[in-house]
Design an enzyme around this catalytic site. Structure first.
Site, PDB file in Angstrom:
ATOM      1  N   TYR A  38      -5.625  -1.910   8.194  1.00 24.57           N
ATOM      2  CA  TYR A  38      -5.479  -2.693   6.950  1.00 24.57           C
ATOM      3  C   TYR A  38      -6.765  -3.264   6.366  1.00 24.57           C
ATOM      4  O   TYR A  38      -7.563  -3.899   7.022  1.00 24.57           O
ATOM      5  CB  TYR A  38      -4.605  -3.936   7.171  1.00 24.57           C
ATOM      6  CG  TYR A  38      -3.939  -4.549   5.995  1.00 24.57           C
ATOM      7  CD1 TYR A  38      -3.078  -4.228   5.387  1.00 24.57           C
ATOM      8  CD2 TYR A  38      -4.640  -5.803   5.332  1.00 24.57           C
ATOM      9  CE1 TYR A  38      -2.387  -4.764   4.388  1.00 24.57           C
ATOM     10  CE2 TYR A  38      -4.087  -6.502   4.532  1.00 24.57           C
ATOM     11  CZ  TYR A  38      -3.089  -5.989   3.653  1.00 24.57           C
ATOM     12  OH  TYR A  38      -2.626  -6.608   2.535  1.00 24.57           O
ATOM     13  N   ASN A  51      -8.368  -5.083   2.797  1.00 24.29           N
ATOM     14  CA  ASN A  51      -8.180  -5.375   1.451  1.00 24.29           C
ATOM     15  C   ASN A  51      -9.465  -4.819   0.573  1.00 24.29           C
ATOM     16  O   ASN A  51      -9.259  -4.563  -0.648  1.00 24.29           O
ATOM     17  CB  ASN A  51      -8.494  -6.939   1.494  1.00 24.29           C
ATOM     18  CG  ASN A  51      -7.148  -7.620   2.082  1.00 24.29           C
ATOM     19  OD1 ASN A  51      -6.131  -7.640   1.462  1.00 24.29           O
ATOM     20  ND2 ASN A  51      -7.493  -8.296   3.181  1.00 24.29           N
ATOM     21  N   SER A 108      -0.423 -10.527  -0.767  1.00 25.89           N
ATOM     22  CA  SER A 108      -0.446  -8.932  -0.639  1.00 25.89           C
ATOM     23  C   SER A 108       0.724  -8.374  -1.299  1.00 25.89           C
ATOM     24  O   SER A 108       0.623  -7.206  -1.608  1.00 25.89           O
ATOM     25  CB  SER A 108      -0.716  -8.563   0.779  1.00 25.89           C
ATOM     26  OG  SER A 108      -1.987  -8.725   1.115  1.00 25.89           O
ATOM     27  N   THR A 132       4.897  -8.350   2.313  1.00 23.18           N
ATOM     28  CA  THR A 132       4.502  -9.760   2.755  1.00 23.18           C
ATOM     29  C   THR A 132       3.307 -10.101   2.426  1.00 23.18           C
ATOM     30  O   THR A 132       2.259  -9.245   2.109  1.00 23.18           O
ATOM     31  CB  THR A 132       4.649  -9.694   4.250  1.00 23.18           C
ATOM     32  OG1 THR A 132       3.486  -8.798   4.892  1.00 23.18           O
ATOM     33  CG2 THR A 132       5.964  -9.190   4.838  1.00 23.18           C
ATOM     34  N   GLY A 133       2.922 -11.366   2.286  1.00 20.56           N
ATOM     35  CA  GLY A 133       1.541 -11.719   1.835  1.00 20.56           C
ATOM     36  C   GLY A 133       1.217 -13.272   2.446  1.00 20.56           C
ATOM     37  O   GLY A 133       2.202 -13.795   2.547  1.00 20.56           O
TER      38      GLY A 133
END
Length: 401
Positions: free
Chosen positions: A180, A182, A85, A326-327
């Site tokens: 959140y 995507n 991400s 962060t991912g």
């Protein structure tokens, strides 16, 4: 986002440890302090961890654990990994650059350019896609994404991913709060291609990667390989015992089409740090655009990852909030943050994705490493109330900053 990671409520929160081990609080040298935090991540279940720092004094890289559980080889200092991400920050910067040239407007509905792409496209603005207030569901919540062994082996078209999300119930009306999703960034990728007439990867290369000097970063479409030096990525299958030495499955080779504009970039720690330096020093976008990127909404993940702007998240450290992201993607978890002017940057890569209830212990040591570098002290996990969400994006609907 935990990391992914980005701040969103986790369906199955992972408790934060009540305290970091006393042994981790010794030493005064920054390198020693960060090394202790990385070692703690490995002790808590990461095969290996890498941290790179770039600041006005120079650059340094530390590693712990191993790049491969079979060969036991060291982690290359220039290891490539899927940054997940953190891709959102690059895509958001591309959007802001297009807005600066008048190619699009943040507060106009996405239907202006992509009519019929989703329901309520006339009520969802570009800004709401960028800061996750669109109310869209996440395609990762669709049953098609229950098994990483399945969805990472097939080719997905962006329109398929959007359609899956559009077929799920909305989280809330557009603009109501942070959730959140995507799918919003898949739409942004389609938007970039629509207004420019070029492929997303080419636009990212032209508008962000090349100006920032990110020569080791690329957006693969379906290529399953990590080219160049890298650590083997691992995945803990759902229901597996994390304490079992053979539980982790190698998960480096995947078809990344499911991630695309949301979390598909491959990079290394040097390039990630170069991105935040170029962005926060004003080399990529102007001051007004950067201020918009830092205009944030609450994530409900305070105090660890309390706010999210336009493609950027904050880490709530003891010396103040730092901006970055962060991912999490099958195989890898990433933390990357910088101070306000981008003069101090730190990127951490861990070669495993775990979503078990004990993953929080591993992840909180990543936050501890950030705190030790930026603030000079361990992260005080003890007083933190609440829970440590699993990184985002991850399967089964668990997400965070």
């Amino acid at each position: 986002m935990l990391a992914a990671a980005t701040p969103a409520a986790a369906a199955l929160p992972v408790p934060i440890p009540h305290a970091l081990p006393a042994a981790d609080r010794s030493g005064t040298d920054t390198h020693v302090q960060v090394q202790q935090a990385l070692d703690a991540m490995v002790k808590a279940g990461a095969p290996g961890a890498l941290a790179r720092v770039d600041d006005t004094t120079g650059s340094w890289t530390l590693t712990s654990g191993t790049a491969d559980l079979t060969t036991r080889r060291d982690i290359p200092h220039d290891a490539r990994f899927r940054i997940a991400s953190l891709t959102k920050g690059v895509v958001a910067t591309t959007i802001l650059r297009l807005a600066e040239t008048g190619r699009l407007e943040l507060d106009r509905p996405v239907a202006t350019w992509l009519p019929g792409a989703i329901h309520d496209a006339d009520r969802i603005t570009v800004r709401r896609l960028l800061n996750h207030t669109s109310g869209l569901a996440d395609y990762l919540d669709h049953p098609s994404f229950r098994d990483p062994q399945s969805y990472t082996r097939r080719t997905w078209q962006p329109q398929q991913l959007v359609a899956l999300a559009d077929g799920l119930p909305r989280a809330h009306p557009p603009g109501e709060r942070f959730t959140y999703a995507n799918a919003g960034y898949i739409l942004l990728g389609l938007l970039i291609e629509k207004v420019t007439g070029n492929r997303l990867g080419d636009e990212i290369e032209h508008r962000v990667l090349r100006p920032a000097g990110m020569t080791r970063t690329r957006l693969p479409l379906t290529d399953p390989h990590l080219h160049g030096p890298h650590a083997t990525g691992y995945l803990l299958p759902e229901g597996a015992d994390a304490t079992d030495p053979g539980a982790l499955e190698p998960f480096t080779k995947i078809n990344p089409s499911f991630a695309w504009a949301a979390y598909g970039l491959v990079s290394d720690a040097r390039d990630v740090n170069r991105f935040y330096q170029a962005l926060f020093s004003g080399r990529l976008i102007g001051p007004a655009s950067l201020e918009q990127m830092r205009t944030a909404v609450d994530t409900r993940q305070a105090p660890v990852f309390p706010h999210y702007g336009l493609g950027l998240a904050t880490a709530g450290l003891t010396c103040g909030e730092k901006w970055g992201g962060t991912g999490s993607i099958p195989g890898y978890v990433t933390f990357a943050f910088a101070d306000r002017d981008g003069k101090r940057r730190m990127t951490i890569s861990v070669n495993v994705q775990r979503n078990d209830p004990k993953a929080g212990e591993m992840l909180i040591h990543g936050v501890d490493a950030l705190n030790r570098y930026f603030c000079g002290t361990p992260y005080p996990a003890g007083p933190v109330a609440g829970s440590m969400p699993a990184p985002a994006p991850v399967p089964h609907g668990r997400r965070t900053p």
